[in-house]
Scaffold this motif. Structure first.
Motif, PDB file in Angstrom:
ATOM      1  N   GLN A 102       7.215   5.590   0.534  1.00 25.12           N
ATOM      2  CA  GLN A 102       6.753   4.489   1.379  1.00 25.12           C
ATOM      3  C   GLN A 102       5.782   4.994   2.451  1.00 25.12           C
ATOM      4  O   GLN A 102       4.729   4.389   2.688  1.00 25.12           O
ATOM      5  N   ALA A 103       6.117   6.113   3.088  1.00 31.03           N
ATOM      6  CA  ALA A 103       5.232   6.681   4.105  1.00 31.03           C
ATOM      7  C   ALA A 103       3.909   7.125   3.499  1.00 31.03           C
ATOM      8  O   ALA A 103       2.846   6.908   4.091  1.00 31.03           O
ATOM      9  N   PHE A 104       3.966   7.720   2.309  1.00 29.55           N
ATOM     10  CA  PHE A 104       2.738   8.140   1.636  1.00 29.55           C
ATOM     11  C   PHE A 104       1.862   6.936   1.316  1.00 29.55           C
ATOM     12  O   PHE A 104       0.647   6.975   1.518  1.00 29.55           O
ATOM     13  N   ASP A 105       2.470   5.857   0.844  1.00 26.49           N
ATOM     14  CA  ASP A 105       1.707   4.643   0.551  1.00 26.49           C
ATOM     15  C   ASP A 105       1.039   4.087   1.802  1.00 26.49           C
ATOM     16  O   ASP A 105      -0.117   3.644   1.761  1.00 26.49           O
ATOM     17  N   GLU A 106       1.758   4.115   2.923  1.00 23.93           N
ATOM     18  CA  GLU A 106       1.175   3.620   4.169  1.00 23.93           C
ATOM     19  C   GLU A 106       0.004   4.483   4.616  1.00 23.93           C
ATOM     20  O   GLU A 106      -1.007   3.973   5.095  1.00 23.93           O
ATOM     21  N   VAL A 107       0.120   5.790   4.458  1.00 24.82           N
ATOM     22  CA  VAL A 107      -0.976   6.678   4.828  1.00 24.82           C
ATOM     23  C   VAL A 107      -2.176   6.432   3.933  1.00 24.82           C
ATOM     24  O   VAL A 107      -3.322   6.420   4.383  1.00 24.82           O
ATOM     25  N   MET A 108      -1.937   6.212   2.650  1.00 24.28           N
ATOM     26  CA  MET A 108      -3.039   5.985   1.709  1.00 24.28           C
ATOM     27  C   MET A 108      -3.751   4.663   1.998  1.00 24.28           C
ATOM     28  O   MET A 108      -4.936   4.513   1.706  1.00 24.28           O
ATOM     29  N   LYS A 109      -3.064   3.700   2.573  1.00 28.01           N
ATOM     30  CA  LYS A 109      -3.657   2.403   2.882  1.00 28.01           C
ATOM     31  C   LYS A 109      -4.455   2.407   4.181  1.00 28.01           C
ATOM     32  O   LYS A 109      -5.161   1.469   4.470  1.00 28.01           O
ATOM     33  N   MET A 110      -4.340   3.469   4.962  1.00 26.65           N
ATOM     34  CA  MET A 110      -5.051   3.545   6.240  1.00 26.65           C
ATOM     35  C   MET A 110      -6.562   3.681   5.993  1.00 26.65           C
ATOM     36  O   MET A 110      -6.982   4.414   5.117  1.00 26.65           O
ATOM     37  N   PRO A 111      -7.336   2.955   6.788  1.00 28.20           N
ATOM     38  CA  PRO A 111      -8.782   3.108   6.655  1.00 28.20           C
ATOM     39  C   PRO A 111      -9.246   4.456   7.188  1.00 28.20           C
ATOM     40  O   PRO A 111      -8.658   5.003   8.128  1.00 28.20           O
ATOM     41  N   ILE A 112     -10.303   4.956   6.606  1.00 24.11           N
ATOM     42  CA  ILE A 112     -10.807   6.261   7.024  1.00 24.11           C
ATOM     43  C   ILE A 112     -11.712   6.143   8.200  1.00 24.11           C
ATOM     44  O   ILE A 112     -12.432   5.298   8.456  1.00 24.11           O
TER      45      ILE A 112
END
Length: 112
Positions: A102-112
């Protein structure tokens, strides 16, 4: 008042004083890993060790249950306790895995 009660009261007062100093910022609350006797290891090593420990619990539980089933042991209570311990360890590991994903998914969804 007995010596045990006095010692307990003194210990409690020491702990209260330490917490008071922490709240004031006079004492650092971040421990040094060297002081705790813990060596720094990578997250991967930590996870491998924990998975191996859960696997060992499950293997031990299976061996105890097999011994009870085949009549080699009469320790049904010990086998059931080992089974519950292995089940809880596995459930905890799955919950940790789910939180990491879940944490990895949230990090991947963050804009760059």
């Amino acid at each position: 008042m007995s010596n045990a009660n006095i010692a307990s009261a003194q210990l409690m007062m020491q702990q209260l004083n330490i917490h008071s100093e922490m709240a004031k910022g006079a004492i650092s609350i971040t421990p040094n890993p060297k002081d705790l006797g813990v060596h720094a290891s990578s997250f991967t090593e930590l996870m491998k060790n924990k998975v191996a420990a859960v696997n060992a619990d499950q293997n031990a539980s299976a061996a105890l249950i097999t011994a009870v089933d085949t009549g080699q042991s009469g320790d049904l209570v010990g086998a059931m306790v080992a089974s519950q311990k292995a089940g809880l360890a596995f459930s905890a590991m799955i919950q940790i895995r789910n939180r990491l994903v879940q944490a990895f998914d949230e990090v991947m969804k963050m804009p760059i």
